[in-house]
Design an enzyme around this catalytic site. Structure first.
Site, PDB file in Angstrom:
ATOM      1  N   ARG A  45      99.072  38.498  26.945  1.00 36.16           N
ATOM      2  CA  ARG A  45      99.852  37.853  27.991  1.00 36.16           C
ATOM      3  C   ARG A  45     100.131  36.382  27.721  1.00 36.16           C
ATOM      4  NH1 ARG A  45      97.817  38.948  33.947  1.00 36.16           N
ATOM      5  NH2 ARG A  45      97.816  41.031  33.027  1.00 36.16           N
ATOM      6  N   HIS A  91     107.091  46.946  30.017  1.00 40.59           N
ATOM      7  CA  HIS A  91     106.277  45.871  30.623  1.00 40.59           C
ATOM      8  C   HIS A  91     106.086  46.129  32.120  1.00 40.59           C
ATOM      9  CE1 HIS A  91     104.579  41.846  30.063  1.00 40.59           C
ATOM     10  NE2 HIS A  91     105.121  41.470  31.204  1.00 40.59           N
ATOM     11  N   TYR A 135     123.273  38.867  39.895  1.00 41.56           N
ATOM     12  CA  TYR A 135     124.480  38.050  39.750  1.00 41.56           C
ATOM     13  C   TYR A 135     124.699  37.564  38.319  1.00 41.56           C
ATOM     14  CZ  TYR A 135     124.162  37.776  44.842  1.00 41.56           C
ATOM     15  OH  TYR A 135     124.077  38.081  46.175  1.00 41.56           O
TER      16      TYR A 135
END
Length: 768
Positions: A45, A91, A135
């Site tokens: 991570r 993931h 968007y």
């Protein structure tokens, strides 16, 4: 029946749900589980892999985009589609975290060499967030493609995804030196990493030097790599020695400053200093680059707050005139302001100067976290690229061997084309017949049988033999490459030099952005030096309300106070002065004269600014004079001499100076005038004593020595004077008349005497 079943069950066997319970010490169980969590955080991570400089989330994002065929020449796809692909296949974490990681990869002010090309609102340098994933649209950049180059050539291992349905690459094999080029940051469990971005041209130059000379000295490397090259530019002001030491150990820090640059300035000197000249001798400063990871909006708010708090009185205004380029304008209060003083003050008080900590903590090829210096980092990266080159070569050799097998089969078929056709037409099982008759392998026979009729006309012996010769030549070269480490290094150098041309400093993307220039020695200055010097009159009431009238006004004029309050102290000062207040509990407090409220109202209670005990009474207030000596005296008649500078306090709580016992109070702070050589002390018993000032010790703290001895009462007043001038005191009435007694020899005794009655005409209140 139930009772029989229970009776039949063995008494020692626990019920099924309890069988999985393990009896273990809580501390051991907790530490084991926390260790597993810590290792997972470190390796999967938070820390980047030195080979491709990526954390798993970034690697999975780029891999998913490649699988979606979002190359730099393809159309954009919605970011939500990419995020969904990453979450669903690779993931299984939060969508916000994945989208935020993707946004950062696309921000040119976050990454020196962006790996994602965004379309839409991906945030800005002001600190505004990106638009929602539904968007915005994205695709990969050419840099990302260079980082992933060779994934289909057997260069890296692939591992199963979390649900074993897909596969993902363990690392990316591309030659782009992403770890140093784009840097990395992350906090794991018990460790962290923080690596700035660097110029690819310089990184490759240093890498080539390590390949040529494995035992190269660190100092030689630092001649090739100047230091960080940050996305937002700026100026690194540390010395070359400091920068070199940080890279040698892998730990250190850099001071990053905003860059002042005025493109429209008339002279080169003004341009580099960021000074734009206006009419009438006026000027303004222009900031063109800000420190890395400092939001521009927050920075301007900081500067505006500094102006509002009057921490930099020489700065009048700040304006944001930025468009695509940063342009922050600082307006000085007057044209006489020193530009360097203004810059230096803002460096100290705002994020115009920040510190970037270097901690090159990365995962090596064995997935072990290590802090590496620059040379060790480059050596490990070179080793990984040599391994990738070997893997690519072996993979290509396997492809060549498979193709050669087929080409040799096609040549046999061409030479015996009529017989091959006859076998296919006449035999029910042509494959074993062909294999037996022509000595073909299974793959060769299968390839010939699978050929279309139209392909038969393409079987020309010359072309096949040419292809065979080319494959054999390439095979020989690859085998020679694998057998010779020197050739592998030469191949790696050739490939690196080709990449270096694409990111040369002469290109727009490769040009160095961050300047590295050691700052001049820090100018030691006091913030008080920036306060405009103006005369004021300080007025303080008995209840501790303080204010300041502009100018040096008549000290005898009437002042208005709240009902029940009256004047305690009034004196002239300057706004640049430090005011000293003494309380009867022996503490001294410091107050900036420029911070006093105006005299239109009643002022403000001084206790709102200073932590003065409610039971303490202010016995003296005056403007500090550097180098002045004072005499402190308590009610029991003890005292000492102290320098005025030793009374200044840095905090609201003041400074404890005079040690008082029992009911003793600090009664008097007497200013020792120039040339004064004697002390006069008068007690409540109206006895006067005069002695040499030399008999008084100079201290910084304590209760002092006995000035006068009393049988009843205590000390009333104390003063200092020149013996040859005589002792003076104010007469009664308005206090404008002063009387001087020149002959004081009869009152002069050793310090600590009881004294005698004062001269005729001495005030009845026993005050000088």
């Amino acid at each position: 029946m139930a009772s029989n079943d229970q009776g039949a069950q063995e008494p020692d066997s626990p019920p099924e749900p309890l069988a999985a319970i393990v009896d273990a010490p809580f501390e051991t169980a907790l530490s084991e589980r926390y260790l597993v969590y810590a290792l997972s955080t470190i390796t999967a991570r938070s820390l980047p892999d030195l080979r491709d400089g990526l954390k798993p989330v970034h690697r999975r994002l780029l891999w998913a985009m490649r699988q979606l065929r979002l190359g730099p020449d393809s159309a954009y796809k919605k970011s939500a589609r990419v995020v969904g692909e990453v979450l669903g296949k690779y993931h299984p974490h939060g969508d916000t975290a994945v989208y935020d990681a993707m946004v950062r990869l696309a921000q040119p002010f976050s990454l020196r060499y962006p790996l994602v090309e965004g379309q839409g609102n991906f945030g800005n340098i002001d600190g505004d967030n990106a638009a929602a994933a539904r968007y915005t649209e994205a695709r990969l950049t050419r840099t990302a493609m260079a980082l992933m180059a060779g994934l289909d050539e057997g260069t890296v291992d692939f591992v199963p995804t979390y649900n074993n349905e897909e596969e993902e690459p363990l690392i990316f094999p591309g030659l782009f030196p992403n770890l140093l080029a784009n840097g990395a940051s992350g906090i794991a469990v018990g460790m962290a990493t923080n690596i700035p971005s660097h110029n690819v041209d310089e990184v490759i130059a240093a890498t080539l030097a390590v390949i040529d000379k494995p035992a190269i000295e660190h100092a030689e490397l630092m001649q090739l790599m100047q230091g960080p090259d940050l996305a937002t530019g700026g100026l690194i002001v540390d010395s070359p020695e400091t920068i070199s030491a940080a890279y040698e150990t892998g730990r250190g820090s850099f001071r990053i400053r905003a860059r002042f640059h005025a493109a429209e300035a008339a002279s080169e000197e003004d341009r580099e200093a960021g000074i734009e000249r206006l009419g009438g001798g006026q000027w303004q400063l222009v900031i063109s680059e800000i420190p890395y990871q400092v939001p521009k909006g927050k920075l301007i708010e900081q500067i505006a707050q500094v102006i509002a708090d009057k921490k930099v009185p020489i700065l009048e205004d700040v304006r944001d005139e930025s468009d695509e380029a940063v342009r922050i304008v600082l307006v000085p209060r007057s044209r006489n302001v020193d530009p360097e003083l203004l810059k230096e003050s803002l460096y100290r008080l705002t994020d115009l100067e920040t510190r970037f900590g270097l901690n090159m903590n990365v995962l090596d090829a064995t997935r072990t976290p290590l802090v590496m210096g620059l040379k060790e980092l480059l050596q490990n990266w070179i080793a990984s690229q040599i391994d990738i080159l070997q893997r690519r070569s072996r993979h290509r050799l396997e492809q060549i061997a498979r193709r050669l097998e087929l080409v040799e089969g096609y040549i046999i078929a061409f030479l015996n084309l009529d017989r091959v056709i006859e076998i296919i037409r006449t035999e029910d099982e042509p494959k074993p017949v062909m294999m037996a008759e022509f000595g073909l392998t299974d793959r060769q026979a299968e390839a010939i049988l699978n050929m279309r009729l139209r392909s038969l006309r393409k079987l020309e012996e010359m072309q096949l033999r040419q292809e065979k010769d080319d494959l054999l030549k390439e095979q020989g070269e690859l085998e020679a490459l694998l057998a010779d480490p020197a050739k592998q290094k030469r191949r790696l150098k050739r490939d690196l030099k080709a990449l270096q041309k694409d990111y040369a400093k002469t290109t727009d993307l490769g040009a160095r952005r961050t300047l590295i220039s050691e700052a001049a020695p820090t100018v030691e200055f006091s913030m008080d030096a920036m306060i405009e010097k103006e005369p004021i009159t300080v007025i303080m009431s008995q209840r501790g309300w303080i204010r300041a009238a502009k100018g040096h006004v008549d000290l005898t004029q009437e002042w208005k106070f709240k009902e029940g309050d009256e004047l305690a102290f009034v004196f002239h000062a300057q706004t640049t002065d430090k005011l000293l207040l003494a309380t009867d509990d022996g503490r001294f407090f410091t107050l900036g004269a420029d911070k006093l409220p105006g005299a239109r109202g009643f002022g403000e209670p001084v206790r709102t600014t200073l932590d003065i005990d409610n039971a303490a009474h202010i016995v003296a207030a005056w403007a500090h004079t550097p180098g002045e000596r004072l005499l402190l005296a308590s009610t029991p008649g003890k005292g000492f001499v102290i320098k005025s500078d030793d009374l200044l306090a840095e905090t609201r709580k003041g400074r404890a100076v005079m040690t008082l016992k029992g009911d003793a109070k600090l009664a008097k702070v007497a200013h020792i005038g120039e040339g004064h050589d004697h002390v006069a002390v008068v007690g409540d018993n109206r006895k006067l004593v005069v002695f040499n000032l030399e008999e008084m010790p100079e201290m910084q703290r304590g209760q002092g020595v006995q000035l006068q001895r009393y049988r009843d009462g205590g000390m009333a007043d104390v003063t200092t004077f020149r013996l040859e001038d005589g002792l003076s005191w104010q007469m009664g009435g308005s206090g404008e008349r002063t009387r001087t007694e020149p002959e004081m020899w009869q009152w002069k005794v050793a310090r600590g005497g009881a004294g005698r009655m004062p001269p005729n005409g001495f005030p009845r209140d026993n005050r000088f």
